[in-house]
Design a protein around this motif. Structure first.
Motif, PDB file in Angstrom:
ATOM      1  N   VAL A 154      57.690 -11.882  43.018  1.00 51.32           N
ATOM      2  CA  VAL A 154      59.132 -11.890  42.777  1.00 51.32           C
ATOM      3  C   VAL A 154      59.738 -13.213  43.247  1.00 51.32           C
ATOM      4  CG1 VAL A 154      61.334 -10.837  43.434  1.00 51.32           C
ATOM      5  CG2 VAL A 154      59.378  -9.388  42.842  1.00 51.32           C
ATOM      6  N   LYS A 155      59.326 -13.660  44.427  1.00 48.05           N
ATOM      7  CA  LYS A 155      59.837 -14.944  44.946  1.00 48.05           C
ATOM      8  C   LYS A 155      59.418 -16.110  44.051  1.00 48.05           C
ATOM      9  CE  LYS A 155      60.037 -13.586  49.830  1.00 48.05           C
ATOM     10  NZ  LYS A 155      59.438 -13.774  51.184  1.00 48.05           N
ATOM     11  N   LEU A 156      58.190 -16.062  43.535  1.00 49.75           N
ATOM     12  CA  LEU A 156      57.724 -17.124  42.641  1.00 49.75           C
ATOM     13  C   LEU A 156      58.610 -17.223  41.410  1.00 49.75           C
ATOM     14  CD1 LEU A 156      54.134 -18.073  41.678  1.00 49.75           C
ATOM     15  CD2 LEU A 156      55.703 -17.512  39.844  1.00 49.75           C
ATOM     16  N   PHE A 157      58.908 -16.083  40.785  1.00 51.91           N
ATOM     17  CA  PHE A 157      59.744 -16.092  39.586  1.00 51.91           C
ATOM     18  C   PHE A 157      61.162 -16.581  39.889  1.00 51.91           C
ATOM     19  CE2 PHE A 157      56.906 -12.535  37.774  1.00 51.91           C
ATOM     20  CZ  PHE A 157      56.133 -13.454  37.088  1.00 51.91           C
ATOM     21  N   ILE A 158      61.724 -16.136  41.019  1.00 51.27           N
ATOM     22  CA  ILE A 158      63.082 -16.565  41.379  1.00 51.27           C
ATOM     23  C   ILE A 158      63.110 -18.066  41.650  1.00 51.27           C
ATOM     24  CG2 ILE A 158      64.890 -16.408  43.135  1.00 51.27           C
ATOM     25  CD1 ILE A 158      64.176 -13.449  43.446  1.00 51.27           C
ATOM     26  N   ASN A 159      62.132 -18.567  42.394  1.00 53.53           N
ATOM     27  CA  ASN A 159      62.089 -19.998  42.725  1.00 53.53           C
ATOM     28  C   ASN A 159      61.903 -20.871  41.489  1.00 53.53           C
ATOM     29  OD1 ASN A 159      62.395 -19.452  45.447  1.00 53.53           O
ATOM     30  ND2 ASN A 159      60.207 -19.447  45.885  1.00 53.53           N
ATOM     31  N   GLN A 160      61.123 -20.396  40.512  1.00 55.64           N
ATOM     32  CA  GLN A 160      60.807 -21.212  39.349  1.00 55.64           C
ATOM     33  C   GLN A 160      61.808 -21.048  38.203  1.00 55.64           C
ATOM     34  OE1 GLN A 160      56.728 -20.697  38.115  1.00 55.64           O
ATOM     35  NE2 GLN A 160      55.903 -21.540  40.008  1.00 55.64           N
ATOM     36  N   TYR A 161      62.434 -19.877  38.096  1.00 59.28           N
ATOM     37  CA  TYR A 161      63.287 -19.606  36.937  1.00 59.28           C
ATOM     38  C   TYR A 161      64.741 -19.267  37.279  1.00 59.28           C
ATOM     39  CZ  TYR A 161      59.017 -19.319  34.089  1.00 59.28           C
ATOM     40  OH  TYR A 161      57.842 -19.605  33.430  1.00 59.28           O
ATOM     41  N   GLY A 162      65.018 -18.991  38.554  1.00 60.51           N
ATOM     42  CA  GLY A 162      66.350 -18.517  38.916  1.00 60.51           C
ATOM     43  C   GLY A 162      66.425 -17.006  38.800  1.00 60.51           C
ATOM     44  N   ASN A 384      53.519 -18.978  35.388  1.00 61.72           N
ATOM     45  CA  ASN A 384      53.548 -19.812  36.589  1.00 61.72           C
ATOM     46  C   ASN A 384      53.660 -21.283  36.174  1.00 61.72           C
ATOM     47  OD1 ASN A 384      53.163 -20.980  39.124  1.00 61.72           O
ATOM     48  ND2 ASN A 384      50.938 -20.769  39.024  1.00 61.72           N
ATOM     49  N   LYS A 385      54.767 -21.913  36.518  1.00 61.36           N
ATOM     50  CA  LYS A 385      55.020 -23.281  36.040  1.00 61.36           C
ATOM     51  C   LYS A 385      54.016 -24.294  36.579  1.00 61.36           C
ATOM     52  CE  LYS A 385      59.912 -22.814  34.911  1.00 61.36           C
ATOM     53  NZ  LYS A 385      61.231 -23.456  34.941  1.00 61.36           N
ATOM     54  N   LYS A 386      53.368 -23.989  37.698  1.00 57.99           N
ATOM     55  CA  LYS A 386      52.350 -24.909  38.214  1.00 57.99           C
ATOM     56  C   LYS A 386      51.152 -24.986  37.269  1.00 57.99           C
ATOM     57  CE  LYS A 386      53.429 -24.733  43.143  1.00 57.99           C
ATOM     58  NZ  LYS A 386      52.915 -24.432  44.509  1.00 57.99           N
ATOM     59  N   GLU A 387      50.895 -23.886  36.565  1.00 63.48           N
ATOM     60  CA  GLU A 387      49.802 -23.868  35.589  1.00 63.48           C
ATOM     61  C   GLU A 387      50.256 -24.350  34.212  1.00 63.48           C
ATOM     62  OE1 GLU A 387      47.256 -20.183  35.874  1.00 63.48           O
ATOM     63  OE2 GLU A 387      48.967 -19.524  37.097  1.00 63.48           O
ATOM     64  N   ASN A 388      51.543 -24.486  34.041  1.00 68.79           N
ATOM     65  CA  ASN A 388      52.106 -24.815  32.735  1.00 68.79           C
ATOM     66  C   ASN A 388      52.750 -26.199  32.724  1.00 68.79           C
ATOM     67  OD1 ASN A 388      51.199 -22.303  31.904  1.00 68.79           O
ATOM     68  ND2 ASN A 388      53.164 -21.297  32.136  1.00 68.79           N
ATOM     69  N   GLU A 389      54.068 -26.256  32.891  1.00 65.58           N
ATOM     70  CA  GLU A 389      54.779 -27.541  32.813  1.00 65.58           C
ATOM     71  C   GLU A 389      54.251 -28.586  33.789  1.00 65.58           C
ATOM     72  OE1 GLU A 389      58.163 -24.530  31.822  1.00 65.58           O
ATOM     73  OE2 GLU A 389      56.231 -24.533  32.863  1.00 65.58           O
ATOM     74  N   ASP A 390      53.931 -28.156  35.009  1.00 65.54           N
ATOM     75  CA  ASP A 390      53.460 -29.132  36.005  1.00 65.54           C
ATOM     76  C   ASP A 390      52.155 -29.788  35.565  1.00 65.54           C
ATOM     77  OD1 ASP A 390      55.646 -28.362  37.431  1.00 65.54           O
ATOM     78  OD2 ASP A 390      54.568 -27.548  39.150  1.00 65.54           O
ATOM     79  N   ASN A 391      51.262 -29.007  34.963  1.00 69.47           N
ATOM     80  CA  ASN A 391      50.013 -29.578  34.462  1.00 69.47           C
ATOM     81  C   ASN A 391      50.259 -30.576  33.337  1.00 69.47           C
ATOM     82  OD1 ASN A 391      48.167 -28.359  36.149  1.00 69.47           O
ATOM     83  ND2 ASN A 391      47.607 -26.729  34.728  1.00 69.47           N
ATOM     84  N   ILE A 392      51.181 -30.265  32.459  1.00 69.20           N
ATOM     85  CA  ILE A 392      51.478 -31.163  31.338  1.00 69.20           C
ATOM     86  C   ILE A 392      52.081 -32.464  31.851  1.00 69.20           C
ATOM     87  CG2 ILE A 392      52.847 -31.464  29.240  1.00 69.20           C
ATOM     88  CD1 ILE A 392      50.478 -29.506  28.950  1.00 69.20           C
ATOM     89  N   ARG A 393      53.008 -32.372  32.794  1.00 70.83           N
ATOM     90  CA  ARG A 393      53.626 -33.591  33.341  1.00 70.83           C
ATOM     91  C   ARG A 393      52.588 -34.460  34.046  1.00 70.83           C
ATOM     92  NH1 ARG A 393      57.734 -29.783  35.315  1.00 70.83           N
ATOM     93  NH2 ARG A 393      59.403 -29.691  33.764  1.00 70.83           N
ATOM     94  N   TRP A 394      51.727 -33.819  34.802  1.00 70.06           N
ATOM     95  CA  TRP A 394      50.653 -34.546  35.495  1.00 70.06           C
ATOM     96  C   TRP A 394      49.764 -35.255  34.485  1.00 70.06           C
ATOM     97  CZ3 TRP A 394      45.427 -33.611  34.795  1.00 70.06           C
ATOM     98  CH2 TRP A 394      44.565 -34.314  35.643  1.00 70.06           C
ATOM     99  N   PHE A 395      49.396 -34.556  33.420  1.00 65.78           N
ATOM    100  CA  PHE A 395      48.507 -35.132  32.413  1.00 65.78           C
ATOM    101  C   PHE A 395      49.152 -36.327  31.716  1.00 65.78           C
ATOM    102  CE2 PHE A 395      47.313 -35.273  27.883  1.00 65.78           C
ATOM    103  CZ  PHE A 395      45.972 -35.602  28.013  1.00 65.78           C
TER     104      PHE A 395
END
Length: 443
Positions: A154-162, A384-395
């Motif tokens: 729940v905290k992960l979703f709130i922190n990443q999406y509001g 999980n944005k760390k597996e999604n957007e963050d990976n794309i930005r890193w790449f």
């Protein structure tokens, strides 16, 4: 012969206490039992519902068991769990019947003494149905209890999406999933498949977003239907169904799918390419590749070859060999909790973070297999944005030869389009949570 409640308890024990997959165990048990469709439907409802709401149910039970649920026999605990689920979430079963069934099953499987404990706990719960189990001024506690998710998630979703989108995600992940099939254009037209399903007594509707999708609202198992057996349709969620059409596929291309099992997206690629060109499907396990081959045979796919390979290890022979590469990378699977509710309890934050390293290795390797001007499609079934957007930005930061080519599937309230061009699909009754990004190699 086992009755429906005993089958439910046995399945729950295998899922909660032996780490079995709910969909596989349920399918196996239903195939073995000699019950009518109504009873099988009830078993499915109780099993998935109890798994889905386990967090909330355990909080309730803890307040009525003196020494807490950890001291209770695991089989008895599962009888209590499925009983509380029926009382709290199902209207069609009278409360007295739920208690009686639980008591009798406990007598049969355990002892009279244990049945008295079950009877006492459930009757105490029935006397206190209005009891408050959480601090309603604490947002996280309220969301955890009402949607039955662990605090870390729940905290992960709130922190990443509001807060607002986080609650939509929690609600969406608890929706009952529709059965969706993809029409195989190699063998049948959409209208022919649709009309045949109606003739066979299925309640169907057109797909939510995909033109090749048919949603089955009611009817017998589609896998027993000739349309499925003969390869005219295949079961696939609409989120996954978006992948192949997003890859700029043309006839006679060379395409790689690096993480292909069980083959839904792979075979869709072949269908979009009209069985031309070459599709090479890779996976790390031989037994999973057998699933890909089996699906391909059923669907009449002729241009697909399966090969064992670890996508996280660079294969020099594949460099610049493909017009398009798909990497539906191993992920935490948070987006498919609708279909596999035990994911709520089998994942943790540490495990999510460990996946990122593997995903990045696969992403880097895959990028070298794409020809200049080719397409690299990255997808996951996680939110999980760390597996999604963050990976794309890193790449992209480390690979300037690539850029995002924005995707657009229409203005739908469960689609989030980022400024960069990534797409996140929020779960609802029609679609799993999903992430898709299309990368183009410039040189």
């Amino acid at each position: 012969m086992k009755n429906s409640r005993e089958i439910c308890a046995d399945i729950l024990y295998k899922v909660f206490n032996q780490n079995s997959y709910s969909n596989i165990v349920l399918k196996n048990e239903l195939n073995k039992c000699d019950l009518n469709s109504n009873d099988k439907g009830l078993i499915t409802e109780i099993v998935y519902g109890t798994i889905k709401y386990k967090y909330t149910i355990d909080i309730i039970l803890n307040s009525f068991i003196k020494n807490g649920i950890n001291k209770i026999d695991e089989y008895i605990l599962n009888i209590l769990r499925m009983s509380v689920y029926q009382i709290k979430y199902l209207d069609k079963i009278p409360n007295f019947a739920v208690v009686n069934e639980a008591v009798e099953l406990t007598k049969k499987k355990k002892s009279i003494g244990a049945s008295k404990l079950v009877n006492g706990v459930l009757r105490n719960y029935l006397r206190n149905l209005d009891k408050k189990y959480y601090n309603d001024k604490n947002l996280v506690e309220a969301l955890c209890f009402n949607y039955s998710f662990d605090k870390w998630l729940v905290k992960l979703f709130i922190n990443q999406y509001g807060q607002e989108i986080a609650e939509r995600i929690l609600s969406g992940l608890n929706k009952r999933p529709a059965v969706t099939v993809r029409v195989n254009a190699l063998k049948v037209s959409y209208d022919e498949a649709y009309n045949k399903l109606v003739e066979d007594g299925y309640n169907v509707e057109e797909g939510y977003v995909c033109p090749e999708a048919i949603v089955i609202n009611k009817g017998k198992s589609i896998e027993l239907n000739p349309l499925f057996k003969e390869g005219l349709v295949t079961v696939q969620d609409e989120s996954a169904m978006l992948v192949a059409p997003s890859m700029d596929l043309k006839d006679n291309m060379n395409v790689l799918d690096l993480c292909s099992a069980p083959g839904g997206k792979t075979t869709h690629i072949s269908e979009v390419m009209n069985n031309t060109g070459k599709v090479r499907a890779f996976d790390i396990y031989d037994n999973k590749l057998k699933l890909v081959k089996s699906n391909a045979r059923r669907l009449g796919i002729k241009n697909l070859a399966c090969e064992k390979m670890d996508a996280s290890i660079l294969n020099e022979n594949l460099k610049e060999s493909a017009d398009a590469v798909l990497i539906d990378v191993p992920c935490s699977g948070i987006g498919i909790i609708r279909k596999k509710p035990e994911i709520k309890y089998t994942k943790n934050l540490k495990g999510l973070n460990e996946l990122v390293e593997i995903q990045r290795k696969i992403l880097i390797n895959a990028s070298t297999y794409v020809k200049p001007n080719g397409t690299l499609l990255y997808s996951t079934c996680t939110l999980n944005k760390k597996e999604n957007e963050d990976n794309i930005r890193w790449f992209l930061k480390n690979n300037p030869q690539y850029s995002i080519e924005p995707l657009y599937y229409g203005k739908l309230d469960n689609f989030i389009y980022t400024e960069e061009g990534c797409v996140t699909i929020l779960p609802n009754e029609y679609m799993d949570g999903f992430f898709i990004t299309k990368l183009k190699r410039q040189w």
